[in-house]
Scaffold this motif. Structure first.
Motif: not given
Length: 447
Positions: A87-103, A415-427
């Motif tokens: 799950p954590l690896g999926g989150l990091i790769a998914g976040y990076a892909t979103l940044i890639d295409f969204l921006f 910072a965006g990645l750290a925020f996403c990981i924090t929320i991910f872990m808390l949930l």
């Protein structure tokens, strides 16, 4: 729940369609963005950087194709990393892909606005970019998608225009212009220019999102990827070199419309061919713009469906059968980027997401070779383990270059990645397992 692509999963795409989709996604990078690399490296310095990045993409594509053919899932790198790392690896790769295409989307919107401004100086760049965002968000919600045939048509048109550009400016090329102050910042400039060289090829990996629709993937996915990469390498080197010999390259190193400006210098801005070129250029940019909106919305939808983003983003519009909230969410990010950043900074952020995604993908390839040796691999990475290791290494070099020369943009990304990981872990999401039929489909288990 019926997904927006549920009627598109038949295997009908051939190599020419994959070529068109891949080149169409990327080709806007030949029209603008790369020229910002001149400002930090000069012409020869940027040529060296481009050759290094070209080697990286050759190694990457010949390796990434193994993942695309083995795990044909719309989530792309998100699915590969989840399967390899959890799950954590999926989150990091998914976040990076979103940044890639969204921006990538707002960067192309800026270029569209700039091309319109070149044609009609009274039109404001920013508001033109906002206009294109709104129009294509609505079109995507209404379910208007490029058919494979239209993708082929518009991509051939865009490629033809770049060939026309090279033919028009070639007689005006002067080696003295190209070699004037060729490496003003030495080898440090080459290092700094790497992210802008990536822009030449960024988004070619988006083809992974249609992998489930490819006919005979063992043969056709490699053919589509490789033919697209060969086309883009030829266009990138040709456009860059010929443009650099038209005039003092520094005049073109900080604008969003270097090619029309170059033709304007060669033939005169009032020349009908100059206006025609800028007009046709809009089609190439529109092809990439529409493609990045489509790709980013699929990524948002896939991650929301798997529980990595708020569930409402996975909702499908009852009337249009499209993921309307996913498309709108991407549009909001695009508007924010248009309002707050410059094109060069947005490009850097998009490239940052891309290179992190490339690194996660190559790491996933190595891990899956060990973890799942029996996984059916219709295409195996060429020159394994050399090519994936080379792609991983050069991607890491690009990431270090971005962090060193663009510290604040890098901090925003992490910072965006750290925020996403924090929320991910808390949930507690890192402890949950996604159902196999939702994410871990194989060619024998279509979604």
């Amino acid at each position: 729940m019926e997904t927006p692509d549920s009627k598109q999963l038949k295997r009908v795409l051939k190599p020419v369609h994959l070529w068109a989709i891949a080149v169409g996604l990327v080709i806007s990078g030949e029209y603008f963005g790369w020229n910002f690399g001149w400002a930090v490296s000069g012409t020869v310095g940027f040529l060296i950087a481009t050759l290094v990045v070209t080697v990286m993409y050759v190694a990457f594509i010949f390796s990434y194709t193994e993942l695309t053919a083995s795990i044909p899932h719309a989530g792309g790198a998100f699915a590969y990393a989840y399967r390899a790392m959890g799950p954590l690896g999926g989150l990091i790769a998914g976040y990076a892909t979103l940044i890639d295409f969204l921006f990538a989307t707002p960067a192309i919107a800026f270029a569209l606005g700039s091309y319109l401004h070149f044609l009609y100086p009274m039109m404001d760049v920013f508001w033109s970019a906002v206009f294109f965002n709104i129009v294509f968000i609505l079109l995507n919600i209404w379910g208007v998608k490029e058919s494979a045939r239209f993708s082929v048509f518009i991509t051939i048109l865009a490629v033809g225009e770049l060939l026309l550009f090279m033919g028009v400016v070639a007689p005006h090329f002067k080696m003295d212009n190209f070699m004037t102050n060729p490496m003003p910042f030495g080898w440090a400039g080459v290092f700094a220019a790497l992210p802008f060289a990536v822009w030449f090829y960024l988004a070619i990996e988006g083809v992974a999102m249609v992998a489930e629709e490819v006919k005979d993937p063992k043969r056709n996915i490699p053919r589509g990827y490789i033919s697209a990469l060969a086309t883009l390498v030829f266009l990138a080197l040709g456009v860059m070199v010929f443009t650099g010999g038209i005039t003092d390259w520094r005049k073109l190193s900080a604008i969003d419309y270097p090619l029309p400006e170059a033709i304007g210098i060669a033939l005169g801005k009032s020349n009908s061919l100059t206006k025609l070129f800028a007009s046709i250029g809009l089609f190439g940019l529109i092809a990439s713009f529409h493609g990045t909106i489509l790709a980013s919305s699929r990524q948002v939808f896939a991650m929301a469906r798997s529980g990595y983003l708020p569930k409402p983003l996975a909702m499908v519009n009852a009337k249009f059968k499209t993921p309307h909230w996913a498309i709108i969410a991407g549009g909001v990010i695009s508007f924010m980027a248009l309002y707050s950043g410059t094109t060069s900074q947005i490009i850097i952020l998009s490239v940052m997401g891309a290179v992190v995604m490339y690194m996660m993908s190559m790491a996933s390839l190595f891990m899956l070779r060990n973890k799942e040796p029996a996984l059916e691999r219709p295409f195996k990475a060429t020159f394994y383990p050399v090519f994936p290791a080379l792609a991983l290494l050069l991607s890491a070099v690009c990431m270090v270059a971005i962090m060193y020369y663009n510290f604040m943009v890098s901090m925003i990304f992490f910072a965006g990645l750290a925020f996403c990981i924090t929320i991910f872990m808390l949930l507690g999401m890192h402890k949950k397992r996604i159902m196999d039929d939702e994410l871990l489909a194989t060619p024998q288990q279509p979604l």
